[in-house]
Design a protein around this motif. Structure first.
Motif, PDB file in Angstrom:
ATOM      1  N   GLU A  32      -5.402 -43.774 -29.356  1.00 59.83           N
ATOM      2  CA  GLU A  32      -4.559 -43.679 -28.164  1.00 59.83           C
ATOM      3  C   GLU A  32      -5.043 -42.490 -27.370  1.00 59.83           C
ATOM      4  O   GLU A  32      -5.588 -41.539 -27.928  1.00 59.83           O
ATOM      5  N   SER A  34      -4.604 -40.024 -23.449  1.00 59.69           N
ATOM      6  CA  SER A  34      -3.888 -39.705 -22.209  1.00 59.69           C
ATOM      7  C   SER A  34      -4.744 -40.063 -21.002  1.00 59.69           C
ATOM      8  O   SER A  34      -5.948 -40.305 -21.130  1.00 59.69           O
ATOM      9  N   ARG A  65       3.339 -44.508 -23.706  1.00 59.94           N
ATOM     10  CA  ARG A  65       4.391 -43.700 -24.332  1.00 59.94           C
ATOM     11  C   ARG A  65       4.325 -42.323 -23.688  1.00 59.94           C
ATOM     12  O   ARG A  65       3.236 -41.811 -23.442  1.00 59.94           O
ATOM     13  N   GLU A  67       4.899 -38.260 -23.479  1.00 53.43           N
ATOM     14  CA  GLU A  67       5.058 -37.079 -24.321  1.00 53.43           C
ATOM     15  C   GLU A  67       5.033 -35.889 -23.373  1.00 53.43           C
ATOM     16  O   GLU A  67       3.968 -35.452 -22.953  1.00 53.43           O
ATOM     17  N   THR A  70       2.751 -35.872 -20.096  1.00 57.21           N
ATOM     18  CA  THR A  70       1.530 -36.647 -20.309  1.00 57.21           C
ATOM     19  C   THR A  70       1.872 -38.046 -20.803  1.00 57.21           C
ATOM     20  O   THR A  70       2.758 -38.228 -21.639  1.00 57.21           O
ATOM     21  N   ILE A  72       0.667 -41.334 -22.723  1.00 59.88           N
ATOM     22  CA  ILE A  72      -0.338 -41.698 -23.724  1.00 59.88           C
ATOM     23  C   ILE A  72      -0.389 -43.212 -23.866  1.00 59.88           C
ATOM     24  O   ILE A  72       0.617 -43.849 -24.168  1.00 59.88           O
TER      25      ILE A  72
END
Lengths: 185, 185
Positions: A32, A34, A65, A67, A70, A72
DNA sequence: TTGTAATTTTGATATACATCTAATTAGATG
DNA sequence: CATCTAATTAGATGTATATCAAAATTACAA
């Protein structure tokens, strides 16, 4: 109207038909990542990557997702598999043209070569001639036996060169003949 | 330089990422067809269809056979299968970025946050902080045991806030601690 | 050879879209 | 609250390409 299946598959191919997006998919295959990370890897600006990720997300190939600030992204392999599998089966490929009138071609040929019931000319190309012959053979009944004279008479109603057409019908196996008797197999 | 595998797959997706070409493939799935026939079916001019068929032929998805002056095209399903199968395996997807320096991202972060050996600032985002911590932990040997004072001293050579960084190293499981003794797991 | 039908090539045009910079939004931090 | 960072959105620009009409090509037929 094109089927939903068709547009889904078309969108899938469009999504992966770009060099940068294909590389993004490649980068996400192992990890995964960013947006900024992908931008560095591919040597592109963040807005460009963001734009590509949006397209991939639209067809369900990636998910996101958060975070902090950021975002991701990760690959959705199940979608990848589901879509490619569908392309593999002949059945679903045939639906790509289901919105098309299947005999448009035949009808065009018949329109081109007939003036009412009268065949203007015998088509030179095999494919077109076959269309005309298939129309001609419909003038004969399935369970009936015909003499050569009768066959010629029926054909002659549509075109003077009944001999050629009679031979072609046999040759195309649309009519069968044995010892002077003709029938439709 | 992109691998031949990559460009082959990209060409495959480009070939099928167009509405008309996808419909052509659909039409050929049930039958071989001439250019004129396809043009009638899709309501396009012959040159357009010819152009699309050339692209499909380039990637091996269709083949052509001449019959008089008419060119009859048919689908090559084996190629279709071969290409879609390759897309399905994670291994080959990862090669999509094999021309990219895999740690470009890490090197960029280190360049951004370090001034020589000196860490200018502790990154706020988890992903970036982890890159810095992985660099820091390289300053420790694998088979050696350290006191807390020693650990702090080594970290302090790179940044004044050794306490925070020491805690982060433990938290990221890059260093292990038990009753005041530290080591690299 | 001359003509004709099917295809391909050429050249032109218009649309789609990949990419960038600049501006905006959304979280996190001090 | 002000500021900073990461991401997205908006707007602009250049390239790629789908499509068509017209010209050139090819293979067959008369």
């Amino acid at each position: 109207m094109a089927s939903v299946e068709f547009s889904k598959i078309l969108a899938f191919f469009k999504a992966l038909s770009d060099e940068s997006r294909l590389k993004i998919v490649g980068a996400l295959a192992s990890n995964e990542r960013s947006v900024e990370e992908l931008a560095t890897l591919l040597e592109l600006r963040a807005p460009t990557v963001s734009h590509h990720l949006a397209k991939l997300k639209e067809v369900g190939l990636v998910e996101m997702r958060s975070e902090g600030t950021t975002h991701i992204y990760h690959l959705v392999m199940s979608e990848m598999r589901a879509l490619t599998k569908r392309v593999l089966t002949l059945d679903s490929i045939e639906t790509f043209t289901e919105d098309v009138v299947p005999d448009a071609w035949e009808r065009k040929i018949l329109g081109d070569f007939f003036e009412g019931q009268r065949l203007k000319e015998i088509p030179a190309s095999r494919k077109k001639r076959e269309v005309v012959l298939r129309w001609l053979v419909e003038r004969f009944q399935f369970d009936k036996r015909y003499t050569e004279k009768e066959v010629s008479a029926i054909i002659a109603k549509h075109h003077p060169d009944f001999a050629t057409l009679r031979r072609e019908l046999i040759c195309a196996k649309l009519l069968a003949r044995e010892s002077g008797v003709y029938w439709r197999p």
